[in-house]
Design a protein around this motif. Structure first.
Motif, PDB file in Angstrom:
ATOM      1  N   VAL A 248       0.828  -1.206   0.000  1.00 47.30           N
ATOM      2  CA  VAL A 248       0.000   0.000   0.000  1.00 47.30           C
ATOM      3  C   VAL A 248       0.860   1.253   0.000  1.00 47.30           C
ATOM      4  O   VAL A 248       0.576   2.224  -0.708  1.00 47.30           O
ATOM      5  CB  VAL A 248      -0.954   0.013   1.205  1.00 47.30           C
ATOM      6  N   HIS A 249       1.930   1.247   0.785  1.00 47.00           N
ATOM      7  CA  HIS A 249       2.775   2.439   0.905  1.00 47.00           C
ATOM      8  C   HIS A 249       3.442   2.811  -0.415  1.00 47.00           C
ATOM      9  O   HIS A 249       3.827   3.967  -0.616  1.00 47.00           O
ATOM     10  CB  HIS A 249       3.832   2.252   2.007  1.00 47.00           C
ATOM     11  N   SER A 250       3.568   1.846  -1.325  1.00 50.55           N
ATOM     12  CA  SER A 250       4.117   2.124  -2.653  1.00 50.55           C
ATOM     13  C   SER A 250       3.024   2.372  -3.682  1.00 50.55           C
ATOM     14  O   SER A 250       3.191   3.194  -4.588  1.00 50.55           O
ATOM     15  CB  SER A 250       4.992   0.958  -3.124  1.00 50.55           C
ATOM     16  N   ASP A 251       1.908   1.658  -3.553  1.00 54.78           N
ATOM     17  CA  ASP A 251       0.820   1.795  -4.530  1.00 54.78           C
ATOM     18  C   ASP A 251       0.134   3.153  -4.423  1.00 54.78           C
ATOM     19  O   ASP A 251      -0.287   3.731  -5.433  1.00 54.78           O
ATOM     20  CB  ASP A 251      -0.218   0.680  -4.334  1.00 54.78           C
ATOM     21  N   ASP A 252      -0.001   3.661  -3.208  1.00 61.48           N
ATOM     22  CA  ASP A 252      -0.640   4.962  -2.984  1.00 61.48           C
ATOM     23  C   ASP A 252       0.089   5.676  -1.854  1.00 61.48           C
ATOM     24  O   ASP A 252      -0.404   5.750  -0.731  1.00 61.48           O
ATOM     25  CB  ASP A 252      -2.125   4.779  -2.642  1.00 61.48           C
ATOM     26  N   PRO A 253       1.276   6.227  -2.137  1.00 61.58           N
ATOM     27  CA  PRO A 253       2.068   6.855  -1.073  1.00 61.58           C
ATOM     28  C   PRO A 253       1.334   7.984  -0.358  1.00 61.58           C
ATOM     29  O   PRO A 253       1.376   8.073   0.879  1.00 61.58           O
ATOM     30  CB  PRO A 253       3.308   7.382  -1.814  1.00 61.58           C
TER      31      PRO A 253
END
Length: 270
Positions: A248-253
């Motif tokens: 999640v932290h990479s898909d939607d920072p």
């Protein structure tokens, strides 16, 4: 503006590598998942600054940390994290973990409540076994050990069924004989296998404020389990992000940072 400082600290007989992303804000200990390393949190550290100071640990067998004696069980990982927090004088701290790191984080909160002020778990499940989790282990035994270029390393990993190898390539380095990954494949198989189990007692074993972040497109943590985890543990907030998978932290920072900031504000943690 802060500058990331990479260093190593002797903890429990191991040289553990870690990154202090700097600043004077409230400390946040970040624990990566399988195949990860501390530097993957650079974007998150920048987004949380200056109010929060991210300190990210390369867990044993990952990044530039020692592999230790080959024990990759939760007892060893939690003991490493606890000793690291005490050595640096960080406790009680906000502790954030992704995937395997999330499981380590909530184990830490249960066993060492004096060290954990608040808990942020991204895609770390309370139950990690079949049939609830169809594929709890990613088989990397036939992954390439060396390739002539970084592009070729990516091609060969993606040829083995990984749609996008970017996460794994955070651990890619150039050696004298070509490009390869920092982690040992046998170690990673063992580490994944010992994470298979029922971790409900540990998830329910702490009382500090907790944020559970779930990607609704995740193939790792079922939505039903994430909701059950939030419902069964008091003082827990669940945030589901649409269009996000396991990372999640990479898909939607921006979305991830927003829910983290909102949770910490609501918990009264500056």
């Amino acid at each position: 503006m802060t500058t990331a400082l990479e260093t190593r600290t002797r903890v429990r007989g191991l040289d553990l590598a870690w990154i202090d992303f700097g600043g004077d804000g409230t400390p946040v200990l970040a624990l990566h998942g399988h195949f990860g390393r501390a530097r993957q949190f650079a974007r998150l550290a920048a987004d949380l600054a200056p109010e929060y100071r991210l300190i990210a640990l390369d867990q044993r067998g990952h990044g530039h940390s020692d592999r230790g004696d080959g024990d990759f069980g939760q007892d060893a990982s939690v003991a490493d994290a606890a000793a690291f927090v005490r050595t640096l004088g960080l406790g009680p701290s906000i502790v954030y973990g992704h995937s395997m790191g999330g499981v380590t984080a909530f184990h830490l909160a249960a066993r060492h409540p004096d060290l954990v002020r608040a808990l942020i778990v991204e895609e770390g499940g309370a139950l990690n076994r079949r049939p609830e989790i169809p594929h709890p282990v990613l088989d990397v035994r036939d992954w390439p050990h060396r390739t002539p270029t970084l592009a070729e390393l990516r091609r060969q990993i993606e040829a083995r069924g990984i749609p996008d190898a970017s996460y794994f390539l955070e651990s890619a380095v150039e050696h004298a004989d070509g490009w390869g990954l920092l982690f040992d494949y046998t170690d990673m198989m063992r580490s994944q296998e010992v994470l298979i189990g029922d971790w409900w007692p540990q998830w329910l074993g702490s009382t500090c404020p907790a944020l559970l972040v779930h990607g609704l497109a995740s193939a790792i943590l079922p939505t039903s389990m994430a909701r059950d985890m939030a419902n069964r543990r008091p003082n827990t907030v669940l945030r589901e992000l649409p269009g996000c998978g396991h990372w999640v932290h990479s898909d939607d920072p921006a979305g991830f940072t927003q829910v983290v900031r909102e949770f910490l504000a609501e918990a009264g943690i500056p």
